[in-house]
Design an enzyme around this catalytic site. Structure first.
Site, PDB file in Angstrom:
ATOM      1  N   ASP A  29     -28.444  20.628  29.593  1.00 40.41           N
ATOM      2  CA  ASP A  29     -27.864  20.016  28.392  1.00 40.41           C
ATOM      3  C   ASP A  29     -27.775  20.992  27.215  1.00 40.41           C
ATOM      4  O   ASP A  29     -28.591  21.905  27.098  1.00 40.41           O
ATOM      5  CB  ASP A  29     -28.722  18.798  28.005  1.00 40.41           C
ATOM      6  CG  ASP A  29     -28.018  17.886  27.024  1.00 40.41           C
ATOM      7  OD1 ASP A  29     -26.774  17.904  26.970  1.00 40.41           O
ATOM      8  OD2 ASP A  29     -28.721  17.146  26.311  1.00 40.41           O
ATOM      9  N   ASN A  77     -20.559  10.590  31.986  1.00 38.11           N
ATOM     10  CA  ASN A  77     -19.805  11.667  31.337  1.00 38.11           C
ATOM     11  C   ASN A  77     -18.286  11.487  31.409  1.00 38.11           C
ATOM     12  O   ASN A  77     -17.550  12.149  30.671  1.00 38.11           O
ATOM     13  CB  ASN A  77     -20.202  13.041  31.897  1.00 38.11           C
ATOM     14  CG  ASN A  77     -21.582  13.508  31.471  1.00 38.11           C
ATOM     15  OD1 ASN A  77     -22.282  14.187  32.221  1.00 38.11           O
ATOM     16  ND2 ASN A  77     -22.014  13.164  30.265  1.00 38.11           N
TER      17      ASN A  77
END
Ligand code: IPE
Ligand code: IPE
Ligand code: MG
Length: 249
Positions: A29, A77
């Site tokens: 991330d 996502n």
């Protein structure tokens, strides 16, 4: 036995080989923030993150990690802007064509965890090809979580168990924790010992929920594209100093 960090030539003893995690999970991330800090488009962050993925995967394999699971794209996502999703798909494609070839040298076994069906045919074929061509290797198992969501994984497992009970291949009495684990994408693999999340977020974001019941978490402030081998060493040292009790004393 002591293991010396390979990331620094002058490294001091870092951790015990006996305390090296068998299975590491990484939530890759911070790509977007990395790009933003540099005034670049988010896709530049994803490209930089892909390079880090290559570097850290190699490093894990070099130091003897047996299983590495990287979170590349979640079931959530897809809600990102279409141009970001498109650029991620392009990046995945070029990665599967080129970079994964590299892992041959390290005998890495590549597996994709997650539902492949929403990806386009090219990408799906590349994923299958990579799995097929690497399945007989004897090195580290690399699980790439693509369109992966742990809730989705558990729902699928429940449906498949119900079907097997319905068609008589399984009985209700045979349902136990081990059996449920065997219906997950990570079937046959040990649970992660350590999950690392760079970028400083303190959350699991739908990653390996069932498998991480007793996993040690290490949150790091570095953004993923800036993540170095020495950051992995730091996480391993932190991990080796943890006292895992599994509910005991
Ligand atoms: C992780 O980086 C990559 C994916 C989720 C595909 P992000 O894109 O989430 O980066 P941040 O969190 O916005 O910085
Ligand atoms: C988790 O990161 C998914 C991946 C790294 C692929 P996100 O950036 O999607 O998670 P949130 O939105 O911060 O929880
Ligand atoms: Mg993020």
């Amino acid at each position: 036995m002591a293991l010396f960090s390979k990331s620094k030539k002058d490294a001091i003893t870092c951790f015990d080989v006996d305390k090296l995690p068998v299975h590491i999970g990484i939530i890759m991330d911070g790509n977007g923030r990395w790009a933003k800090k540099r005034g670049l488009p988010r896709k530049a962050g994803h490209s930089a993150g892909a390079k880090t993925f290559r570097k850290i995967t190699r490093y894990c394999s070099d130091i003897g990690i047996k299983y590495l699971t990287v979170y590349a794209f979640s079931t959530e996502n897809w809600k990102r802007p279409q141009d970001e999703v498109n650029s991620l798909m392009k990046l995945f494609k070029s990665y599967l064509e080129e970079a994964l070839e590299d892992f041959k040298d390290d005998s890495i076994v590549v597996k994709f965890i997650g539902d492949k069906s929403p990806f386009n045919e090219d990408l799906r074929n590349l994923m299958i090809e990579n799995e097929e061509s690497s399945k007989d290797r004897d090195g580290m198992v690399l699980n790439i979580a693509m369109n992966y969501g742990s809730r989705d994984e558990i729902v699928r497992a429940v449906k498949n168990i119900c079907n097997d009970v319905k068609n008589g291949t399984k009985s209700i009495d045979s349902i136990d924790e081990q059996m449920v684990s065997s219906y997950l994408y990570t079937s046959g693999q040990p649970d992660p010992d350590l999950i690392i999340r760079p970028s400083g977020e303190y959350r699991i974001s739908n990653f390996l929920l069932w498998q991480s019941a007793y996993t040690e978490f290490v949150i790091m402030n570095k953004l993923w594209p800036d993540f170095e081998e020495s950051d992995l060493d730091e996480a391993l040292i932190t991990y080796s100093n943890r006292n895992r009790r599994y509910g005991g004393v």
